[in-house]
Enzyme design. Structure first.
Site, mmCIF file in Angstrom:
data_model
loop_
_atom_site.group_PDB
_atom_site.id
_atom_site.type_symbol
_atom_site.label_atom_id
_atom_site.label_comp_id
_atom_site.label_asym_id
_atom_site.label_seq_id
_atom_site.Cartn_x
_atom_site.Cartn_y
_atom_site.Cartn_z
ATOM 1 N N LYS A 204 0.821 -1.218 0.000
ATOM 2 C CA LYS A 204 0.000 0.000 0.000
ATOM 3 C C LYS A 204 0.851 1.262 0.000
ATOM 4 O O LYS A 204 2.035 1.251 0.292
ATOM 5 C CB LYS A 204 -0.997 -0.053 1.161
ATOM 6 C CG LYS A 204 -2.104 -1.083 0.850
ATOM 7 C CD LYS A 204 -3.274 -1.035 1.773
ATOM 8 C CE LYS A 204 -4.346 -2.021 1.272
ATOM 9 N NZ LYS A 204 -5.381 -2.252 2.262
ATOM 10 N N ARG A 239 -3.190 -10.220 5.008
ATOM 11 C CA ARG A 239 -3.633 -10.309 3.604
ATOM 12 C C ARG A 239 -2.504 -9.748 2.743
ATOM 13 O O ARG A 239 -2.189 -8.562 2.839
ATOM 14 C CB ARG A 239 -4.915 -9.489 3.447
ATOM 15 C CG ARG A 239 -5.496 -9.460 2.040
ATOM 16 C CD ARG A 239 -6.756 -8.585 2.024
ATOM 17 N NE ARG A 239 -7.358 -8.574 0.697
ATOM 18 C CZ ARG A 239 -6.984 -7.750 -0.275
ATOM 19 N NH1 ARG A 239 -6.022 -6.868 -0.078
ATOM 20 N NH2 ARG A 239 -7.594 -7.797 -1.454
HETATM 21 N N1 HH2 Z 1 -7.420 -3.952 0.838
HETATM 22 C C1 HH2 Z 1 -7.788 -4.000 -0.454
HETATM 23 C C2 HH2 Z 1 -8.864 -4.803 -0.854
HETATM 24 N N2 HH2 Z 1 -9.534 -5.561 0.039
HETATM 25 N N3 HH2 Z 1 -9.848 -6.303 2.259
HETATM 26 C C3 HH2 Z 1 -9.496 -6.262 3.565
HETATM 27 N N4 HH2 Z 1 -10.166 -6.994 4.462
HETATM 28 N N5 HH2 Z 1 -8.468 -5.476 4.003
HETATM 29 C C4 HH2 Z 1 -7.745 -4.700 3.151
HETATM 30 O O1 HH2 Z 1 -6.821 -3.989 3.610
HETATM 31 C C5 HH2 Z 1 -8.104 -4.706 1.763
HETATM 32 C C6 HH2 Z 1 -9.182 -5.540 1.347
HETATM 33 C C7 HH2 Z 1 -7.055 -3.188 -1.465
HETATM 34 O O2 HH2 Z 1 -5.947 -3.883 -1.956
HETATM 35 P P1 HH2 Z 1 -5.910 -4.771 -3.303
HETATM 36 O O3 HH2 Z 1 -6.937 -5.835 -3.305
HETATM 37 O O4 HH2 Z 1 -4.518 -5.257 -3.444
HETATM 38 O O5 HH2 Z 1 -6.174 -3.732 -4.467
HETATM 39 P P2 HH2 Z 1 -7.468 -3.315 -5.290
HETATM 40 O O6 HH2 Z 1 -8.519 -2.852 -4.330
HETATM 41 O O7 HH2 Z 1 -6.975 -2.216 -6.205
HETATM 42 O O8 HH2 Z 1 -7.960 -4.516 -6.054
#
Ligand code: HH2
Length: 263
Positions: A204, A239
């Site tokens: 992040k 995660r």
């Molecule tokens: N962060 C993201 C998405 N889902 N779920 C939980 N529980 N906690 C988090 O910190 C979280 C999440 C964002 O990250 P990512 O899936 O890598 O990216 P994107 O939203 O662009 O798909």
């Protein structure tokens, strides 16, 4: 928990797994690397992301969940705010509903989760992905996130979700400045008193704010540092994108850490 985004626009791994069989192969590799859970997402929630329709999201995630389920026994979680997507994902083989809106997106979400009997991850966010990073503001970020998560757990228990099925997540990067994120990371032990904690800090932006402004794929060192800080604070789930690297760091840290050795 390994991240498997089947989106064209996720901030770090967007566009990689549009073909369900390729996504299932990626999930197999993540399990080989040491993942215990595969988190499948079909809508990016990065700052500024465009929302997608229910049909679009279903078209992305359901074939992937079916393909993974056919080849892997590891639990699958569905990262969605939409009850219809959660319902069909769980019918296709997912067993965890990971909701960045903490089951607030629809009034029916808590009742549905109770009926489905799935685990739920309740994450805090200020605002929605399109606008959340414009001007995040709190008078007491730790207290407000804590009280929000506590209230969401109470609402979920009232809807009939079993306590042991509930996880909470402070939502790193979701309507938070660098200082807000750091305050929440320092306060992880407080959140544990509400429910087992899931921490999502992988790749992040706050990491780039603390070092050089590098691209998400160059934030592995910072991601691992955050995962270890989470482990030291006793979080239940991290995660992550980089499963093998995180697993190795956790193995070394837990072998050295006096707290871990005495358990
Ligand atoms: N962060 C993201 C998405 N889902 N779920 C939980 N529980 N906690 C988090 O910190 C979280 C999440 C964002 O990250 P990512 O899936 O890598 O990216 P994107 O939203 O662009 O798909």
């Amino acid at each position: 928990m390994a991240i498997l985004n089947v989106t064209p626009d996720s901030f770090s791994d967007g566009g990689r797994y549009s073909d369900p069989q390729k996504a299932a192969e990626a999930a197999l590799r993540l399990v080989d690397d040491g993942a215990d859970i595969i988190d499948v997402g079909g809508e990016s929630t990065r700052p500024g992301a465009e929302p997608v329709s229910t049909d679009q999201e279903l078209g992305r995630v359901i074939p992937v969940i079916e393909a993974i389920r056919a080849r892997i026994a590891a639990p699958i979680s569905i990262d969605t705010r939409k009850p219809e997507v959660a319902r069909l994902a769980i019918a296709a083989g997912a067993s965890i509903w990971n909701d960045v809106s903490a089951l607030t997106c629809s009034a029916e979400s808590p009742d549905l989760a109770a009926r489905l009997g799935c685990d739920v991850v309740l994450m805090h966010a200020q605002g929605d992905p399109q606008t959340m990073q414009r001007a995040p503001s709190y008078s007491d970020v730790v207290g407000e996130v804590h009280d929000f998560l506590e209230a969401r757990v109470t609402a979920c228990l009232a809807a009939g979700i079993a306590r042991e099925r509930i996880y909470v997540d402070p939502g790193i990067g979701f309507g938070k400045t660098l200082e807000h994120n750091l305050a929440l990371l320092r306060a992880l032990p407080r959140f544990k008193a509400i429910a087992p904690v899931l921490l999502g800090a992988s790749r992040k932006r706050f990491i780039a704010g603390l070092d050089r402004d590098v691209a998400p794929t160059d934030r592995i060192g910072g991601s691992i540092a955050a995962a270890l800080a989470g482990a030291a604070a006793g979080v239940a789930v991290v995660r992550v994108h980089d499963v093998a690297e995180t697993r190795q760091a956790l193995a070394v840290w837990s072998a050295i850490s006096p707290m871990q050795r005495s358990q």
